[in-house]
Design a protein around this motif. Structure first.
Motif, PDB file in Angstrom:
ATOM      1  N   THR A   2      66.077 -28.685   1.902  1.00  0.00           N
ATOM      2  CA  THR A   2      64.900 -28.107   2.534  1.00  0.00           C
ATOM      3  C   THR A   2      63.626 -28.547   1.835  1.00  0.00           C
ATOM      4  OG1 THR A   2      65.171 -26.108   1.236  1.00  0.00           O
ATOM      5  CG2 THR A   2      66.072 -26.097   3.462  1.00  0.00           C
ATOM      6  N   GLU A   3      63.712 -28.782   0.517  1.00  0.00           N
ATOM      7  CA  GLU A   3      62.538 -29.282  -0.197  1.00  0.00           C
ATOM      8  C   GLU A   3      62.153 -30.673   0.309  1.00  0.00           C
ATOM      9  OE1 GLU A   3      62.817 -29.239  -4.425  1.00  0.00           O
ATOM     10  OE2 GLU A   3      63.753 -27.261  -4.430  1.00  0.00           O
ATOM     11  N   GLN A   4      63.176 -31.450   0.558  1.00  0.00           N
ATOM     12  CA  GLN A   4      62.920 -32.816   1.043  1.00  0.00           C
ATOM     13  C   GLN A   4      62.282 -32.760   2.424  1.00  0.00           C
ATOM     14  OE1 GLN A   4      66.453 -35.188   1.179  1.00  0.00           O
ATOM     15  NE2 GLN A   4      65.320 -37.097   1.054  1.00  0.00           N
ATOM     16  N   ARG A   5      62.767 -31.878   3.281  1.00  0.00           N
ATOM     17  CA  ARG A   5      62.188 -31.724   4.608  1.00  0.00           C
ATOM     18  C   ARG A   5      60.745 -31.254   4.526  1.00  0.00           C
ATOM     19  NH1 ARG A   5      66.503 -28.973   8.619  1.00  0.00           N
ATOM     20  NH2 ARG A   5      67.756 -30.838   8.686  1.00  0.00           N
ATOM     21  N   ASN A   6      60.477 -30.328   3.680  1.00  0.00           N
ATOM     22  CA  ASN A   6      59.109 -29.819   3.522  1.00  0.00           C
ATOM     23  C   ASN A   6      58.183 -30.923   3.040  1.00  0.00           C
ATOM     24  OD1 ASN A   6      59.631 -27.276   4.419  1.00  0.00           O
ATOM     25  ND2 ASN A   6      60.091 -26.449   2.386  1.00  0.00           N
ATOM     26  N   ARG A   7      58.705 -31.773   2.133  1.00  0.00           N
ATOM     27  CA  ARG A   7      57.878 -32.888   1.667  1.00  0.00           C
ATOM     28  C   ARG A   7      57.538 -33.825   2.813  1.00  0.00           C
ATOM     29  NH1 ARG A   7      60.548 -36.058  -2.928  1.00  0.00           N
ATOM     30  NH2 ARG A   7      62.298 -34.793  -2.310  1.00  0.00           N
ATOM     31  N   TYR A   8      58.526 -34.080   3.690  1.00  0.00           N
ATOM     32  CA  TYR A   8      58.285 -34.977   4.818  1.00  0.00           C
ATOM     33  C   TYR A   8      57.283 -34.373   5.797  1.00  0.00           C
ATOM     34  CZ  TYR A   8      62.131 -38.055   3.476  1.00  0.00           C
ATOM     35  OH  TYR A   8      62.940 -38.934   2.832  1.00  0.00           O
ATOM     36  N   HIS A   9      57.334 -33.076   5.995  1.00  0.00           N
ATOM     37  CA  HIS A   9      56.426 -32.450   6.954  1.00  0.00           C
ATOM     38  C   HIS A   9      54.981 -32.478   6.476  1.00  0.00           C
ATOM     39  CE1 HIS A   9      59.300 -31.160   9.912  1.00  0.00           C
ATOM     40  NE2 HIS A   9      60.079 -30.599   8.989  1.00  0.00           N
ATOM     41  N   HIS A  10      54.776 -32.506   5.187  1.00  0.00           N
ATOM     42  CA  HIS A  10      53.411 -32.555   4.656  1.00  0.00           C
ATOM     43  C   HIS A  10      52.909 -33.984   4.487  1.00  0.00           C
ATOM     44  CE1 HIS A  10      53.223 -28.305   4.176  1.00  0.00           C
ATOM     45  NE2 HIS A  10      54.332 -28.277   3.451  1.00  0.00           N
ATOM     46  N   ASN A  11      53.784 -34.960   4.665  1.00  0.00           N
ATOM     47  CA  ASN A  11      53.404 -36.368   4.498  1.00  0.00           C
ATOM     48  C   ASN A  11      52.706 -36.839   5.777  1.00  0.00           C
ATOM     49  OD1 ASN A  11      53.191 -39.078   4.033  1.00  0.00           O
ATOM     50  ND2 ASN A  11      55.296 -39.344   3.333  1.00  0.00           N
ATOM     51  N   ALA A  12      51.509 -37.409   5.661  1.00  0.00           N
ATOM     52  CA  ALA A  12      50.730 -37.838   6.832  1.00  0.00           C
ATOM     53  C   ALA A  12      51.406 -39.013   7.540  1.00  0.00           C
ATOM     54  CB  ALA A  12      49.321 -38.218   6.402  1.00  0.00           C
ATOM     55  N   ALA A  13      51.977 -39.918   6.775  1.00  0.00           N
ATOM     56  CA  ALA A  13      52.650 -41.072   7.396  1.00  0.00           C
ATOM     57  C   ALA A  13      53.869 -40.612   8.188  1.00  0.00           C
ATOM     58  CB  ALA A  13      53.057 -42.085   6.323  1.00  0.00           C
ATOM     59  N   TRP A  14      54.599 -39.632   7.636  1.00  0.00           N
ATOM     60  CA  TRP A  14      55.782 -39.118   8.334  1.00  0.00           C
ATOM     61  C   TRP A  14      55.361 -38.446   9.633  1.00  0.00           C
ATOM     62  CZ3 TRP A  14      60.873 -39.577   7.984  1.00  0.00           C
ATOM     63  CH2 TRP A  14      61.676 -38.666   8.661  1.00  0.00           C
ATOM     64  N   GLN A  15      54.316 -37.685   9.595  1.00  0.00           N
ATOM     65  CA  GLN A  15      53.842 -37.020  10.814  1.00  0.00           C
ATOM     66  C   GLN A  15      53.371 -38.041  11.847  1.00  0.00           C
ATOM     67  OE1 GLN A  15      50.875 -34.299   9.465  1.00  0.00           O
ATOM     68  NE2 GLN A  15      52.369 -32.857   8.588  1.00  0.00           N
ATOM     69  N   ALA A  16      52.700 -39.099  11.396  1.00  0.00           N
ATOM     70  CA  ALA A  16      52.258 -40.138  12.334  1.00  0.00           C
ATOM     71  C   ALA A  16      53.455 -40.846  12.962  1.00  0.00           C
ATOM     72  CB  ALA A  16      51.378 -41.155  11.608  1.00  0.00           C
ATOM     73  N   ALA A  17      54.496 -41.078  12.164  1.00  0.00           N
ATOM     74  CA  ALA A  17      55.703 -41.718  12.698  1.00  0.00           C
ATOM     75  C   ALA A  17      56.373 -40.820  13.724  1.00  0.00           C
ATOM     76  CB  ALA A  17      56.661 -42.062  11.564  1.00  0.00           C
ATOM     77  N   GLN A  18      56.399 -39.506  13.457  1.00  0.00           N
ATOM     78  CA  GLN A  18      56.993 -38.571  14.409  1.00  0.00           C
ATOM     79  C   GLN A  18      56.216 -38.545  15.728  1.00  0.00           C
ATOM     80  OE1 GLN A  18      59.831 -36.781  14.144  1.00  0.00           O
ATOM     81  NE2 GLN A  18      60.213 -37.799  12.187  1.00  0.00           N
ATOM     82  N   ARG A  19      54.899 -38.553  15.622  1.00  0.00           N
ATOM     83  CA  ARG A  19      54.078 -38.593  16.849  1.00  0.00           C
ATOM     84  C   ARG A  19      54.317 -39.884  17.622  1.00  0.00           C
ATOM     85  NH1 ARG A  19      50.128 -36.299  13.368  1.00  0.00           N
ATOM     86  NH2 ARG A  19      49.237 -38.373  13.045  1.00  0.00           N
ATOM     87  N   TRP A  20      54.434 -41.007  16.897  1.00  0.00           N
ATOM     88  CA  TRP A  20      54.664 -42.303  17.544  1.00  0.00           C
ATOM     89  C   TRP A  20      56.015 -42.309  18.266  1.00  0.00           C
ATOM     90  CZ3 TRP A  20      58.280 -46.238  16.468  1.00  0.00           C
ATOM     91  CH2 TRP A  20      58.028 -47.440  17.130  1.00  0.00           C
ATOM     92  N   GLN A  21      57.036 -41.744  17.631  1.00  0.00           N
ATOM     93  CA  GLN A  21      58.351 -41.663  18.278  1.00  0.00           C
ATOM     94  C   GLN A  21      58.304 -40.795  19.525  1.00  0.00           C
ATOM     95  OE1 GLN A  21      61.102 -40.317  15.312  1.00  0.00           O
ATOM     96  NE2 GLN A  21      61.531 -42.403  14.565  1.00  0.00           N
ATOM     97  N   ALA A  22      57.581 -39.703  19.449  1.00  0.00           N
ATOM     98  CA  ALA A  22      57.471 -38.818  20.612  1.00  0.00           C
ATOM     99  C   ALA A  22      56.771 -39.530  21.765  1.00  0.00           C
ATOM    100  CB  ALA A  22      56.722 -37.543  20.231  1.00  0.00           C
ATOM    101  N   ARG A  23      55.696 -40.250  21.453  1.00  0.00           N
ATOM    102  CA  ARG A  23      55.007 -41.005  22.517  1.00  0.00           C
ATOM    103  C   ARG A  23      55.920 -42.079  23.099  1.00  0.00           C
ATOM    104  NH1 ARG A  23      50.399 -41.167  19.101  1.00  0.00           N
ATOM    105  NH2 ARG A  23      50.918 -43.321  18.588  1.00  0.00           N
ATOM    106  N   ALA A  24      56.696 -42.725  22.256  1.00  0.00           N
ATOM    107  CA  ALA A  24      57.601 -43.778  22.736  1.00  0.00           C
ATOM    108  C   ALA A  24      58.666 -43.185  23.651  1.00  0.00           C
ATOM    109  CB  ALA A  24      58.245 -44.492  21.549  1.00  0.00           C
TER     110      ALA A  24
END
Length: 114
Positions: A2-24
């Motif tokens: 869960t710590e690793q997941r929380n780190r990813y959620h606060h990472n701006a690059a990770w969030q941008a990648a998630q948005r890009w995947q959703a748009r794709a």
């Protein structure tokens, strides 16, 4: 974990990648091309390739058939050019020409240098 997941959620690059995947995912067409469209596309492409090949063979044979005609025409033209050149030279080519022949004559004293 869960710590690793929380780190990813606060990472701006990770969030941008998630948005890009959703748009794709949303931009991807929902329906897969059905078999009938696929078969028709292949048949059209195959037919165009066959027609192109046949046209190419037709023009190749046409070119081969025209070669003797073009060769004959060029041979006639060369004979005509040779006849014209022979007529230009004429029987008295070693005699000096007169200005009435259509050629200009430069008058003056000339010396041959050795």
């Amino acid at each position: 974990m869960t710590e690793q997941r929380n780190r990813y959620h606060h990472n701006a690059a990770w969030q941008a990648a998630q948005r890009w995947q959703a748009r794709a995912r949303h931009a991807r067409p929902s329906s897969q091309p059905n078999g009938l469209k696929l078969i028709l596309a292949w048949l059209m492409i195959g037919t165009m390739m066959i027609v192109g090949t046949l046209l190419g063979l037709f023009f190749l044979l046409l070119g081969w058939l025209m070669m003797p005609l073009v060769r004959h025409r060029m041979k006639k033209r060369m004979e005509q050019m040779r006849a014209d050149q022979a007529r230009d030279v004429g029987p008295g080519f070693d005699q000096p020409r007169h200005p009435s022949d259509g050629h200009r004559v430069l008058e003056g004293d000339y010396q041959v240098r050795k």
